[in-house]
Design an enzyme around this catalytic site. Structure first.
Site, PDB file in Angstrom:
ATOM      1  N   ASP A 196     -27.753  53.176  10.567  1.00 31.96           N
ATOM      2  CA  ASP A 196     -26.912  52.604  10.116  1.00 31.96           C
ATOM      3  C   ASP A 196     -25.790  52.193  11.282  1.00 31.96           C
ATOM      4  O   ASP A 196     -25.500  52.786  12.261  1.00 31.96           O
ATOM      5  CB  ASP A 196     -26.144  53.416   8.988  1.00 31.96           C
ATOM      6  N   ASN A 199     -32.045  46.723   0.242  1.00 34.22           N
ATOM      7  CA  ASN A 199     -31.687  45.465   1.408  1.00 34.22           C
ATOM      8  C   ASN A 199     -32.426  44.100   0.778  1.00 34.22           C
ATOM      9  O   ASN A 199     -31.744  43.232   1.654  1.00 34.22           O
ATOM     10  CB  ASN A 199     -32.573  45.930   2.832  1.00 34.22           C
TER      11      ASN A 199
END
Ligand code: FPP
Length: 258
Positions: free
Chosen positions: A18, A66
């Site tokens: 991330d 996503n």
């Protein structure tokens, strides 16, 4: 700085990569520039994991969630994946790294699926380390798919409901092919699991770092492994428990391979 204890290397390391977007934003660059640097960090981490002798490395490269990102960013991520599947071919083969993928791979564009399949087949015999890319992956989605498959197997008389135990569920979860996660790393400062390997991380040691993924490198991985080595793993039992006799019960591919 303390050294890594080579006799206590985690067998399965999983990483939530991330911070690519924030890395780019801090440099007034488009988010895709962060993903590109993220791909460099993937290479560095893969090499370092191989050098350490970590048998299984699983990376959260694209989550089910996503797909809700802007189309241009999704396309850029898929393009980057396809490019890496070409540029990293020799790196994988030279270092005996087997490529594998988990997730709802059928949702990826066909050309990405075929490149993934091709490189996985080409590296099938590599035994140094297995690199698994979690793509279009969600832990809950994987459990849903497993529940559906188990229900079908029960309906078809292939398994009795009473036979559904931990080992049976393991067999229906592709992410469990390499056994449970020992060390789960998340970069980027957030402290959550975000729907990654929910079943396999049940007893994982969690390691959170503020470092943004594009800045993660070999030293960062060594720090995480050293931190892991300082933990006492008890699996709900008493101190000194034998790890292999507890969470590593099933005949996972990793145990069969080594
Ligand atoms: C999270 O950062 C990262 C991703 C959604 C994608 C991970 C992809 C890579 C590391 C690039 C290449 C990988 C491979 C396997 C080729 P974010 O965009 O959510 O960052 P933010 O939280 O700062 O916005």
């Amino acid at each position: 700085m303390a050294l890594v204890d080579v006799s206590r290397i985690p067998k399965h390391v999983a990483i939530i990569m991330d911070g690519n977007g924030r890395w780019a934003q801090a440099r007034s660059k488009p988010r895709t520039a962060g993903h590109e640097r993220g791909a460099d960090a993937v290479r560095a981490t893969m090499r370092a994991a191989r050098r350490l002798g970590i048998p299984a490395l699983t990376l959260y490269a694209f989550s089910e969630q996503n797909w809700d990102r802007p189309e241009a960013e999704i396309n850029a991520l898929v393009d980057l994946l396809c490019e890496c599947l070409v540029t990293e071919r020799n790196e994988l083969l030279d270092n005996e790294i087997r490529l594998s993928a988990i997730g709802r791979l059928h949702k990826l564009p066909k050309h990405a699926q075929s490149r993934l399949r091709a490189l996985s087949a080409e590296t099938e015999a590599c035994e140094g380390m297995t690199l698994t890319l979690a793509l279009s992956y969600g832990g809950r989605e994987e459990l849903i798919d497993a529940a559906r498959a188990l229900a079908s197997a029960a309906r078809d008389g292939e398994i009795e409901p009473d036979e559904i135990d931990e080992a049976a569920i393991d067999r229906f979860l592709p992410s469990m092919d390499l056994g449970p996660v020992d060390l789960l790393i998340r970069t980027g400062g957030e402290q959550r699991i975000s729907n990654f390997l929910l079943w396999g991380s049940a007893y994982a040691e969690l390691y959170f770092t503020d470092e943004l993924w594009p800045d993660f490198d070999a030293i960062s991985l060594y720090s995480a492994v050293r931190d892991y080595q300082g933990r006492e793993r008890r699996f709900g039992l008493v101190p000194g428990v034998d790890e292999d006799a507890t969470v590593r019960k099933g005949p996972h591919k990793l145990e069969r391979a080594i």
